[in-house]
Design a protein around this motif. Structure first.
Motif, mmCIF file in Angstrom:
data_model
loop_
_atom_site.group_PDB
_atom_site.id
_atom_site.type_symbol
_atom_site.label_atom_id
_atom_site.label_comp_id
_atom_site.label_asym_id
_atom_site.label_seq_id
_atom_site.Cartn_x
_atom_site.Cartn_y
_atom_site.Cartn_z
ATOM 1 N N SER A 35 9.275 -27.007 16.388
ATOM 2 C CA SER A 35 9.157 -28.469 16.337
ATOM 3 C C SER A 35 7.775 -28.922 16.769
ATOM 4 O O SER A 35 7.207 -29.842 16.193
ATOM 5 N N ALA A 39 5.191 -31.074 14.551
ATOM 6 C CA ALA A 39 4.613 -32.325 15.035
ATOM 7 C C ALA A 39 3.093 -32.277 14.952
ATOM 8 O O ALA A 39 2.453 -33.251 14.557
ATOM 9 N N HIS A 55 8.216 -34.891 6.934
ATOM 10 C CA HIS A 55 8.075 -34.499 8.341
ATOM 11 C C HIS A 55 9.134 -35.183 9.208
ATOM 12 O O HIS A 55 9.662 -34.583 10.133
ATOM 13 N N GLU A 56 9.448 -36.441 8.891
ATOM 14 C CA GLU A 56 10.489 -37.151 9.637
ATOM 15 C C GLU A 56 11.848 -36.474 9.414
ATOM 16 O O GLU A 56 12.619 -36.297 10.361
ATOM 17 N N ASP A 58 12.302 -33.341 8.681
ATOM 18 C CA ASP A 58 12.244 -32.074 9.420
ATOM 19 C C ASP A 58 12.496 -32.300 10.909
ATOM 20 O O ASP A 58 13.213 -31.529 11.549
ATOM 21 N N ARG A 59 11.923 -33.373 11.457
ATOM 22 C CA ARG A 59 12.132 -33.674 12.875
ATOM 23 C C ARG A 59 13.602 -33.993 13.158
ATOM 24 O O ARG A 59 14.153 -33.567 14.171
ATOM 25 N N GLU A 60 14.232 -34.737 12.250
ATOM 26 C CA GLU A 60 15.653 -35.063 12.437
ATOM 27 C C GLU A 60 16.511 -33.801 12.376
ATOM 28 O O GLU A 60 17.452 -33.655 13.155
ATOM 29 N N ASP A 62 15.479 -30.755 13.103
ATOM 30 C CA ASP A 62 15.195 -30.027 14.346
ATOM 31 C C ASP A 62 15.982 -30.619 15.509
ATOM 32 O O ASP A 62 16.531 -29.893 16.341
ATOM 33 N N GLN A 63 16.045 -31.939 15.562
ATOM 34 C CA GLN A 63 16.777 -32.595 16.649
ATOM 35 C C GLN A 63 18.267 -32.262 16.563
ATOM 36 O O GLN A 63 18.906 -31.985 17.579
#
Length: 123
Positions: A35, A39, A55-56, A58-60, A62-63
């Motif tokens: 992550s 970022a 990317h957003e 991917d972040r979601e 990952d979360q």
């Protein structure tokens, strides 16, 4: 009301729980390092809306993975705490002893198979 676990079975389950905990911690660490790299990459990307949305997303993702790993880690920690109690290995619903083979496959199990099946059907 104590379980029918032998000291050897108890030790084996504790060892399995501790190993599972170490694996989950390693997976969580790897997930967080990934992550961090995402970022950093996102910060370097130009403000292309498509790339920012990717990317957003991917972040979601990952979360969500982090939350899943943390929930599993909490189940393991709870099982390690219960293992210290004389009631470890007893079904929380009916009080019956959870068979050792079930505990060996899932040492964090809270219910016997019948009660677990009923609990899942009630959802």
């Amino acid at each position: 009301m104590s379980t029918n676990l032998t000291p050897g079975q108890h030790a084996l389950l504790e060892s399995e729980l501790r190993l599972a905990r170490q694996r989950l911690q390693a997976a969580l660490q790897a997930e967080r390092e990934g992550s961090d790299r995402l970022a950093h990459a996102a910060a370097l990307v130009e403000a292309d809306p498509r790339e920012l949305r990717e990317h957003e997303a991917d972040r979601e993702l990952d979360q969500a993975r982090d939350e899943h790993l943390l929930a599993e880690l909490q189940e393991i920690d709870d099982a390690l705490m219960r293992l210290k109690l004389p009631t470890y290995g007893r079904c929380i619903d009916c009080g019956a002893a959870i068979p050792f083979d079930r505990l060996q496959r899932q040492p964090q199990a809270l219910r016997c198979l019948d009660c677990q099946t009923a609990a899942e059907a009630a959802r």
